[in-house]
Design a protein around this motif. Structure first.
Motif, short mmCIF file in Angstrom:
data_model
loop_
_atom_site.label_atom_id
_atom_site.label_comp_id
_atom_site.label_asym_id
_atom_site.label_seq_id
_atom_site.Cartn_x
_atom_site.Cartn_y
_atom_site.Cartn_z
N UNK A 131 -5.57 13.65 -39.57
CA UNK A 131 -5.24 13.29 -38.19
C UNK A 131 -4.56 14.48 -37.55
N UNK A 132 -4.23 14.37 -36.28
CA UNK A 132 -3.53 15.47 -35.64
C UNK A 132 -3.16 15.19 -34.19
N UNK A 133 -2.35 16.09 -33.65
CA UNK A 133 -1.94 16.05 -32.25
C UNK A 133 -2.56 17.25 -31.52
N UNK A 134 -3.08 16.99 -30.34
CA UNK A 134 -3.73 18.01 -29.53
C UNK A 134 -3.18 17.91 -28.11
N UNK A 135 -2.94 19.05 -27.46
CA UNK A 135 -2.40 18.96 -26.12
C UNK A 135 -2.56 20.23 -25.32
N UNK A 136 -2.40 20.11 -24.02
CA UNK A 136 -2.41 21.25 -23.11
C UNK A 136 -1.33 21.06 -22.06
N UNK A 137 -0.58 22.12 -21.80
CA UNK A 137 0.39 22.16 -20.71
C UNK A 137 -0.11 23.23 -19.74
N UNK A 138 -0.30 22.88 -18.48
CA UNK A 138 -1.02 23.81 -17.61
C UNK A 138 -0.71 23.60 -16.13
N UNK A 148 0.77 17.99 -18.15
CA UNK A 148 0.57 17.92 -19.60
C UNK A 148 -0.32 16.75 -19.97
N UNK A 149 -1.23 17.01 -20.90
CA UNK A 149 -2.05 15.97 -21.51
C UNK A 149 -1.88 16.12 -23.01
N UNK A 150 -1.44 15.07 -23.67
CA UNK A 150 -1.31 15.11 -25.13
C UNK A 150 -2.00 13.89 -25.72
N UNK A 151 -2.64 14.09 -26.87
CA UNK A 151 -3.36 12.99 -27.50
C UNK A 151 -3.30 13.09 -29.01
N UNK A 152 -3.43 11.93 -29.64
CA UNK A 152 -3.46 11.87 -31.11
C UNK A 152 -4.85 11.49 -31.55
N UNK A 171 -11.25 20.40 -28.32
CA UNK A 171 -10.32 21.29 -27.63
C UNK A 171 -10.92 21.88 -26.37
N UNK A 172 -12.19 22.31 -26.45
CA UNK A 172 -12.86 22.85 -25.27
C UNK A 172 -13.00 21.77 -24.21
N UNK A 173 -13.39 20.57 -24.63
CA UNK A 173 -13.53 19.46 -23.68
C UNK A 173 -12.21 19.16 -22.98
N UNK A 174 -11.12 19.24 -23.73
CA UNK A 174 -9.81 18.95 -23.15
C UNK A 174 -9.42 20.01 -22.12
N UNK A 175 -9.57 21.27 -22.45
CA UNK A 175 -9.19 22.34 -21.53
C UNK A 175 -10.06 22.30 -20.28
N UNK A 183 -8.48 15.31 -11.29
CA UNK A 183 -8.37 14.38 -10.18
C UNK A 183 -9.00 13.03 -10.49
N UNK A 184 -9.62 12.91 -11.66
CA UNK A 184 -10.22 11.64 -12.09
C UNK A 184 -9.95 11.45 -13.58
N UNK A 185 -8.71 11.03 -13.94
CA UNK A 185 -8.33 10.94 -15.36
C UNK A 185 -9.24 10.04 -16.20
N UNK A 186 -9.78 8.98 -15.61
CA UNK A 186 -10.68 8.10 -16.38
C UNK A 186 -11.94 8.85 -16.80
N UNK A 187 -12.46 9.64 -15.89
CA UNK A 187 -13.65 10.44 -16.19
C UNK A 187 -13.31 11.53 -17.19
N UNK A 188 -12.12 12.14 -17.00
CA UNK A 188 -11.66 13.16 -17.94
C UNK A 188 -11.62 12.62 -19.35
N UNK A 189 -11.14 11.40 -19.47
CA UNK A 189 -11.03 10.75 -20.77
C UNK A 189 -12.41 10.61 -21.42
N UNK A 190 -13.39 10.16 -20.66
CA UNK A 190 -14.74 9.98 -21.21
C UNK A 190 -15.35 11.32 -21.60
N UNK A 191 -15.06 12.37 -20.83
CA UNK A 191 -15.64 13.69 -21.10
C UNK A 191 -15.08 14.34 -22.36
#
Length: 483
Positions: A131-138, A148-152, A171-175, A183-191
């Motif tokens: 398992x792991x933690x992944x995130x971006x602060x930007x 910031x977006x952080x996810x487990x 990681x690429x998908x997240x960045x 501007x569309x977090x729901x879509x970001x989540x699916x992507x």
């Protein structure tokens, strides 16, 4: 206004991972660091290979050695490295370094970012999949406060190399999503699952924060995880933020209450208080090591068709205001709830429920997909000395109470029912409050919709005020009838 990042044209098809990395690289303003611990430098590798990375990658590092990692990011109080706290220290440290070392006067348009992950891939014995933690602060605007977006994540593949590749794609998908879909977090989540399958990786916790996400409610994002099939269950706390299930359930005694909580009533809270008291007394368990979970199932949220997100938020807001921890799950059958909790604890468990819920447990139609039918389900449900606390049901017409002694199940289920009742698995809540036995959520909801007076007294203290102040469940002061 945010700087336009290479235009906002949508791709007609899902761009490749190389295309996503190249689009980031070719933007002259996006600039940041990559810190990856535990699975190689798999994310930054994609950016190096795409080309044009010299203007994007300020630094890429992997502080693999624990002593060296501690020297950079500090020592964790629990001596663990794959944690949310570690991720946040990594993100904060790298952002601070960038702000110190890069002149804003020389680079006034730079959008700084720090991407980090700290993970453990599958072990050699293949007992723990990892398992792991992944995130971006930007930033999306120079000199703006950071988002910031952080996810487990939980890995499901059985090969460390495959897990590394999967992490790199994620990681690429997240960045990419952070910059082009914020501007569309729901879509970001699916992507996040572009070029990935849900059998490869599970996202069971995600939190958004910062100026670009100041209108995002993380409870609603939790719901999206379950709704999109990214995980089977999510948990959020009274503060509204998502909680890693392992963090809150690990080695805990667990009491779970399933309901619609539409809205939460005095009966719901009476079940909670009386069952918790019995759970603590009977099992001699430490209250500090006991977690109470209010569970709402996806099927309950879909009871009237498509999920009404406002209705969900209304329920969540009230439960959180009462200081409760809430779980949204895709578990229609109770045995799946017990199996889920068993992944995190071997301590005591109990379920608190009303008569109608218990009748459903003994309905064979829910177990036709199991080769062993209801017997297989009950073996999974009660194998851990699990207790069921039953709250009685009052008949509106006759006033008769139904409890475990006079509850009627299908004739084929009678002997099975007797077995579990007389072996102490099923216990009646006898110290219930008789003054609230006529309170039902559906009737309270109808009274609110129709403007009927008197529903306020059926709810816990303070709940009616919250409903009125925020116009929850369709409440409007104008529709209230006067007596």
């Amino acid at each position: 206004m945010p700087i336009t990042i290479m235009g906002d044209k949508e791709f007609e098809s899902v761009p490749s991972i190389k295309s996503k990395a190249l689009r980031i690289n070719l933007n002259q303003n996006i600039y940041g660091t990559f810190s990856e611990i535990g699975a190689g430098q798999e994310t930054v590798r994609n950016f190096f290979r795409a080309g044009g990375a010299s203007g994007t990658i300020a630094k890429a590092m992997s502080a693999y050695d624990k002593d060296f990692s501690d020297a950079i990011y500090g020592i964790e109080s629990d001596k663990r490295y794959v944690t949310e706290a570690r991720l946040k220290k990594m993100l904060s440290h790298e952002v601070n370094l960038m702000e110190e070392r890069i002149s804003r006067e020389k680079h006034p348009n730079k959008l700084f970012f720090s991407y980090a992950n700290t993970v453990a891939t599958i072990d050699f014995a293949k007992k723990y999949k990892g398992h792991g933690w992944v995130g971006i602060r930007y930033q999306t605007v120079p000199n703006e406060e950071y988002n910031e977006i952080s996810l487990h994540i939980r890995f499901h593949e059985n090969d460390a190399r495959l897990q590394q590749m999967t992490l790199g794609i994620l990681g690429v998908n997240l960045i990419y999503g952070a910059y082009y879909k914020y501007d569309n977090p729901k879509k970001l989540l699916r992507y996040l699952y572009d070029h990935l399958d849900k059998d490869q990786i599970e996202i069971d916790t995600i939190n958004f924060s910062g100026p670009r996400f100041n209108k995002v409610d993380n409870r609603l994002m939790s719901l999206q995880l379950v709704k999109n099939g990214m995980t089977e269950a999510v948990i959020f706390g009274p503060d509204g933020n998502n909680i890693l299930p392992a963090r809150i359930l690990y080695k805990k005694n667990i009491l779970a209450l399933r309901g619609s909580f539409r809205p939460v009533t005095k009966v719901n809270m009476d079940i909670y208080k009386k069952s918790l008291n019995r759970f603590l007394d009977e099992n001699k368990v430490d209250k500090k090591k006991t977690e109470v979970i209010f569970e709402i199932t996806l099927s309950n949220l879909r009871a009237e068709g498509e999920i009404d997100e406002k209705d969900f938020m209304d329920r969540a807001r009230l439960l959180c205001s009462l200081g409760q921890t809430v779980m949204i799950s895709n578990f229609q059958e109770y045995y799946k709830v017990v199996e889920y909790f068993s992944n995190y604890t071997k301590e005591r468990m109990a379920l608190a429920m009303g008569v109608n819920n218990l009748v459903d447990i003994f309905d064979e139609k829910y177990y036709r997909h199991l080769s062993g039918g209801i017997l297989e389900a009950f073996g999974k449900l009660f194998f851990k000395d699990l207790k069921v606390y039953l709250y009685p049901l009052k008949d509106h017409t006759t006033g008769e109470l139904t409890n475990s002694d006079n509850l009627k199940v299908h004739p084929r289920m009678k002997e099975l029912y007797k077995f579990f009742k007389y072996n102490g698995k099923l216990q009646d809540i006898t110290d219930y409050d008789p003054d609230i036995m006529d309170v039902f959520s559906r009737e309270v909801l109808q009274m609110i919709h129709e403007g009927e007076p008197g529903w306020e007294n059926m709810l816990p203290e303070g709940i009616a005020d919250i409903i009125k102040e925020n116009n929850l469940f369709g409440y409007t002061a104008e529709a209230t009838k006067t007596v």
